[in-house]
Scaffold this motif. Structure first.
Motif, PDB file in Angstrom:
ATOM      1  N   ASP A  46       0.598  -1.510  -0.012  1.00 30.68           N
ATOM      2  CA  ASP A  46       0.065  -0.182  -0.064  1.00 30.68           C
ATOM      3  C   ASP A  46       0.886   0.944   0.009  1.00 30.68           C
ATOM      4  O   ASP A  46       1.462   1.116   1.144  1.00 30.68           O
ATOM      5  CB  ASP A  46      -0.860   0.148   1.273  1.00 30.68           C
ATOM      6  CG  ASP A  46      -2.330  -1.059   1.363  1.00 30.68           C
ATOM      7  OD1 ASP A  46      -2.680  -0.710   0.295  1.00 30.68           O
ATOM      8  OD2 ASP A  46      -2.709  -1.947   1.732  1.00 30.68           O
ATOM      9  N   ILE A  96      -9.642  -0.827   5.387  1.00 38.78           N
ATOM     10  CA  ILE A  96      -8.577  -0.357   6.167  1.00 38.78           C
ATOM     11  C   ILE A  96      -7.167  -0.812   5.196  1.00 38.78           C
ATOM     12  O   ILE A  96      -7.567  -1.609   4.078  1.00 38.78           O
ATOM     13  CB  ILE A  96      -7.934  -1.490   6.972  1.00 38.78           C
ATOM     14  CG1 ILE A  96      -8.699  -1.628   8.081  1.00 38.78           C
ATOM     15  CG2 ILE A  96      -6.875  -1.773   8.073  1.00 38.78           C
ATOM     16  CD1 ILE A  96      -8.896  -2.474   9.144  1.00 38.78           C
ATOM     17  N   GLU A 113     -13.045  -9.611   8.464  1.00 36.57           N
ATOM     18  CA  GLU A 113     -12.028  -9.092   7.803  1.00 36.57           C
ATOM     19  C   GLU A 113     -11.999  -9.870   6.250  1.00 36.57           C
ATOM     20  O   GLU A 113     -13.768 -10.870   6.114  1.00 36.57           O
ATOM     21  CB  GLU A 113     -11.052 -10.270   8.154  1.00 36.57           C
ATOM     22  CG  GLU A 113     -10.144 -10.351   7.317  1.00 36.57           C
ATOM     23  CD  GLU A 113      -8.766  -9.157   6.456  1.00 36.57           C
ATOM     24  OE1 GLU A 113      -8.553  -8.519   6.657  1.00 36.57           O
ATOM     25  OE2 GLU A 113      -8.629  -9.655   5.434  1.00 36.57           O
ATOM     26  N   LYS A 114     -12.381  -8.965   5.458  1.00 37.86           N
ATOM     27  CA  LYS A 114     -12.978  -9.322   3.617  1.00 37.86           C
ATOM     28  C   LYS A 114     -14.212  -9.937   3.705  1.00 37.86           C
ATOM     29  O   LYS A 114     -14.600 -11.288   3.308  1.00 37.86           O
ATOM     30  CB  LYS A 114     -11.927 -10.635   3.616  1.00 37.86           C
ATOM     31  CG  LYS A 114     -10.650  -9.772   3.208  1.00 37.86           C
ATOM     32  CD  LYS A 114      -9.157 -10.377   2.513  1.00 37.86           C
ATOM     33  CE  LYS A 114      -8.495 -10.617   1.745  1.00 37.86           C
ATOM     34  NZ  LYS A 114      -7.559 -10.469   2.998  1.00 37.86           N
TER      35      LYS A 114
HETATM   36  C1  G1P Z   1      -4.649  -7.073   4.517  1.00 33.04           C
HETATM   37  C2  G1P Z   1      -5.100  -7.341   5.724  1.00 33.04           C
HETATM   38  C3  G1P Z   1      -6.973  -6.474   5.377  1.00 33.04           C
HETATM   39  C4  G1P Z   1      -6.249  -5.010   4.551  1.00 33.04           C
HETATM   40  C5  G1P Z   1      -5.318  -5.094   3.539  1.00 33.04           C
HETATM   41  C6  G1P Z   1      -4.838  -3.271   2.978  1.00 33.04           C
HETATM   42  O1  G1P Z   1      -5.200  -8.267   3.172  1.00 33.04           O
HETATM   43  O2  G1P Z   1      -5.497  -8.240   6.207  1.00 33.04           O
HETATM   44  O3  G1P Z   1      -7.447  -6.181   6.507  1.00 33.04           O
HETATM   45  O4  G1P Z   1      -7.246  -4.223   4.736  1.00 33.04           O
HETATM   46  O5  G1P Z   1      -3.818  -5.709   4.048  1.00 33.04           O
HETATM   47  O6  G1P Z   1      -3.710  -3.793   1.754  1.00 33.04           O
HETATM   48  P1  G1P Z   1      -3.802  -8.949   2.094  1.00 33.04           P
HETATM   49  O7  G1P Z   1      -4.042  -7.910   1.571  1.00 33.04           O
HETATM   50  O8  G1P Z   1      -3.223  -9.394   2.716  1.00 33.04           O
HETATM   51  O9  G1P Z   1      -5.481  -9.792   1.558  1.00 33.04           O
END
Ligand code: G1P
Length: 293
Positions: free
Chosen positions: A135, A205, A192-193
């Protein structure tokens, strides 16, 4: 006054399969946006927020990152001999002070929560930041700095959030919110998701967190969540009600560099934001768009 945030954790154990073949022998965090690897943007953002200790949670195949933040003695000598002042300054920015950077391994891919748990001994009993280098945030005031400043008033746990289209809630940790002043939203729940129909909101997030050390107690239970992984979001949800918990709508634009489209977008945006490149990049991009429309 909220306790100062001195340490940042960078969970960088992921494989980066979405960028193969580029990431076959190179960690995805070393992919450059314009001329700087993703991980360096994250480190510079943390430095700008006053972070003093950088904790990298890596995995096999990530040693290039360790080299990137080390001195390059031969390279420095050559650049000095050739009077390459600009290049010398560029590589000086990659060197952290001795003892300022700590590497620990996530031996098995068990999820983001597990990666953060791997940093518990180094973080100890103090609030800390987490930055996910995928990010990338383009902002006048770096995102983590905005968070540290906001937390000076709120204390407790803080996550950076953006509004996403409802169809995308199953890609992120999503907030259920209480009091909301348009900038800071009180966190009442976290999922989560979630599938779009089940998402409590569209406030998601992004990879910037400031958390209380109590998170490690919850992570240590190794409870599996979405995707059968140990989820950071689930452990954070357990802290709601024990300390203030807010989502901050930061100022700036976030690019998902874990995704090809987001990565290309970031390259264009960061190049256009640079005074030394803007005037050449703009006509180049316009010409590409004309030719390929
Ligand atoms: C992770 C977190 C998720 C967050 C995201 C941000 O997910 O589990 O809660 O919103 O990063 O980039 P991932 O991108 O690893 O699937």
């Amino acid at each position: 006054m909220a306790e100062r945030v001195r340490k940042a954790v960078f969970p960088i154990g992921g494989l980066g399969t979405r960028f193969l073949p580029a990431t076959k022998a190179m960690p995805k965090e070393m992919l450059p946006v314009v001329d700087k690897p993703l991980i360096q943007y994250a480190v510079e953002e943390a430095l700008a927020a006053g972070i003093e200790t950088f904790v990298f949670v890596t995995s096999r195949g990530k040693s290039l990152i360790e080299d990137h933040f080390d001195r390059g003695i031969e390279l420095e000598a050559t650049l000095e001999r050739r009077a390459k002042t600009k290049e010398l300054a560029d590589i000086a920015a990659t060197v952290l002070k001795p003892g300022q950077i700590v590497f620990t391994r996530q031996q098995e891919a068990m999820g983001l929560g597990h990666a953060v748990w791997c940093a518990r001994e180094v973080v100890g009993d103090e609030p800390f930041a987490i930055l996910l280098p995928d990010d990338l945030v383009l902002a006048k005031t770096p995102c983590l700095r905005q968070m540290v400043d906001a937390r000076a008033a709120t204390g407790g746990n803080l996550v950076a959030v953006i509004d996403v289209p409802r169809a995308h809630t199953n890609r992120y940790g999503i907030l259920d919110i209480g009091k909301d002043d348009g900038r800071l939203a009180e966190v009442r729940g976290l999922v989560e998701k979630p599938e779009p129909a089940k998402a409590p909101s569209t406030l998601s997030i992004i990879g910037r967190y400031i958390l209380e050390p109590a998170i490690f107690t919850h992570l240590a239970r190794f409870e599996r969540g979405a995707g059968n992984e140990i989820q950071l979001t689930d452990a954070m949800a357990k802290m709601i009600g024990t300390a203030p918990f807010h989502g901050l709508r930061f100022e700036g634009r976030r690019f998902d560099c874990g995704d090809k489209v987001g990565f290309v977008e970031a390259n264009v945006a960061f190049a256009l934001a640079r005074a030394d490149l803007r005037d050449q990049v703009r006509p180049a991009v316009e010409s590409v768009l004309k030719t390929h429309s």
